[in-house]
Design an enzyme around this catalytic site. Structure first.
Site, PDB file in Angstrom:
ATOM      1  N   LYS A 146       0.917  -1.350   0.267  1.00 33.49           N
ATOM      2  CA  LYS A 146      -0.002   0.153  -0.105  1.00 33.49           C
ATOM      3  C   LYS A 146       0.871   1.114  -0.020  1.00 33.49           C
ATOM      4  CE  LYS A 146       0.624   1.938   2.999  1.00 33.49           C
ATOM      5  NZ  LYS A 146       2.611   2.503   3.914  1.00 33.49           N
ATOM      6  N   TYR A 234      -4.143   3.810   6.375  1.00 31.15           N
ATOM      7  CA  TYR A 234      -4.873   3.546   7.775  1.00 31.15           C
ATOM      8  C   TYR A 234      -6.023   3.596   8.233  1.00 31.15           C
ATOM      9  CZ  TYR A 234      -0.664   0.837   6.922  1.00 31.15           C
ATOM     10  OH  TYR A 234       1.107   0.072   7.002  1.00 31.15           O
TER      11      TYR A 234
END
Ligand code: NDP
Length: 386
Positions: A146, A234
């Site tokens: 990511k 996140y």
């Protein structure tokens, strides 16, 4: 995928969505109590039958967290390293028993390497799309770090390449395999804090322009974006996991310190707010200027769950509160299993020709929303419809 075998028992564990090491641990409990072992546990595959991986980019995260995760996994083993630093690659090869090496110019030769089934990409963000697409052209599965890529167009090209190759693309949202985060979501879904009404999440650390892994993060051409791309994602991803609805609009403002020379190309901080069709709202903040923090809170009609830290590698603290305000500490497992659990889940999904739990489409969704966050922040907080 010659040589890679998956047994039915493992697939049952995967279908239950449990991290493998956690399920192995839960299987140990009845034995300790003198009970027969439950049927739902995982035996490691013999080394020769595991999915074989090439690790691409031997940087701080790949070396510090994921390589130990590969070693701890039940269904994977590393067989090749792809690196621009041959000495480092050979040192790590000696440590991990890996004897095949490629660099970025010889990468495409992995197509002929029968000892590689899948590729894990841990390069700076702007290189994710190129190496993912090259790996699919070589016929390999891909687990990509990511954030998925710099742009929406790159994410779409990665998904198209996976489809064309008939291989699986996963984005390495490790927190989805972290036992305490999984437990918090399970409790939300079970109604333990009533209907979810509001989420807040903060994530940040201090970017050091002299530290190599932070250097590229401050250059837009390599990082794609700033704190929101790297660490704010996140809290955003956690909000979307918790709410489980497609957001309708977003607004955001930058919170970058004025005249800080670190932030000429990417934002130092951004605060965002999402609205969902059911009326739930979520807000978050990311920063390259705070002390390290990863925190998230879920507020329900009857209680709340707080996680601080929420997405650390080794430590997650979770408490649940109801109207009497007495905090109850929740411990669902060792956070450190998240790396191997993620790898094992990917191996099992790919072997079953099923999408990984955190697929390319999730990565694309998040990049699309982050782009809308930037669009709103560029316009001083104007609401952007999604
Ligand atoms: P590092 O800078 O430590 O590692 C990146 C590696 O990529 C380098 O060591 C290098 O490996 C290779 N590389 C190839 N080209 C370049 C280039 N032009 N500039 C810099 N490095 C290059 O970064 P991180 O390990 O922190 O991050 C790597 C990826 O992992 C990123 O996508 C990041 O977002 C992600 N990440 C994910 C985390 C998570 O919790 N899931 C946590 C931290 C990072 P070599 O010398 O072998 O060629």
């Amino acid at each position: 995928m010659t040589g890679f075998r998956i047994d039915r028992r493992s697939l049952l564990v995967a279908a239950g969505g449990l991290p493998l090491m956690a399920s192995a641990a839960s299987a140990a409990t009845p034995k300790a109590q003198g009970q027969p072992l439950a049927g739902k546990f995982n035996l490691p595959d013999p080394p020769k039958e595991r999915m074989r991986w090439a690790v691409v980019g031997l940087g701080s995260f790949a070396v510090g967290q994921m390589m130990p995760g590969f070693v701890a996994s039940s269904h994977a083993r590393m067989t090749a390293f792809v690196s621009g630093s041959p000495d480092k690659a050979h040192d790590l090869g000696a440590r991990y028993g890996v004897s095949k090496f490629y660099d970025y110019s010889t990468f495409d030769r992995i197509a002929d390497d029968k000892e590689i089934d899948a590729v894990y990409i841990a390069l700076p963000v702007a290189l994710h799309a190129e190496y993912t697409i090259r790996a699919f052209k070589a016929g390999k599965h891909v687990l990509c770090e990511k954030p998925m890529a710099s742009t929406v167009a790159e994410c779409e090209a990665m998904i198209a390449a996976a489809r064309a190759a008939n291989r699986q693309l996963g984005i390495a949202y490790r927190v989805h395999f972290e036992p305490n985060n999984m437990d918090a979501i399970k409790r939300l879904r079970a109604g333990e804090i009533g209907d979810l009404r509001y989420f807040s999440g903060e994530a940040g650390f201090v970017a050091n322009p002299d530290y190599p892994p932070h250097k590229w993060r401050l250059r837009k051409a390599l990082a794609g974006g700033g704190s929101m791309y790297d660490i704010g994602i996140y809290a955003l991803n956690a909000a979307l996991w918790a709410v489980d609805e497609a957001p309708v609009s977003v607004s955001a403002v930058y919170s970058t310190p004025a005249n800080d020379p670190r932030f000429k190309e990417v934002e130092g901080g951004v605060e965002w707010r999402l609205r969902f069709p059911s009326g739930i709202s979520a807000q978050g903040a990311s920063s390259y200027c705070w002390t390290y923090a990863t925190r998230q809170r879920f507020f329900g009609a009857e209680g709340s769950i707080s996680m601080d830290p929420a997405s650390d590698y080794n430590q997650i603290n979770t408490t649940m509160q109801h109207a009497d305000l007495t905090p109850v500490t929740l411990r669902a497992g060792n956070p450190a299993v998240q790396f191997s659990a993620q790898i094992d889940a990917f191996c099992m999904a790919a072997a079953a020709n099923q999408p990984h739990q955190t697929p390319g489409e999730m990565g694309l969704r998040d990049i699309r929303i982050i782009q809308a966050i930037y669009q709103s922040a560029d316009a001083d907080g104007q609401i952007v419809r999604l």
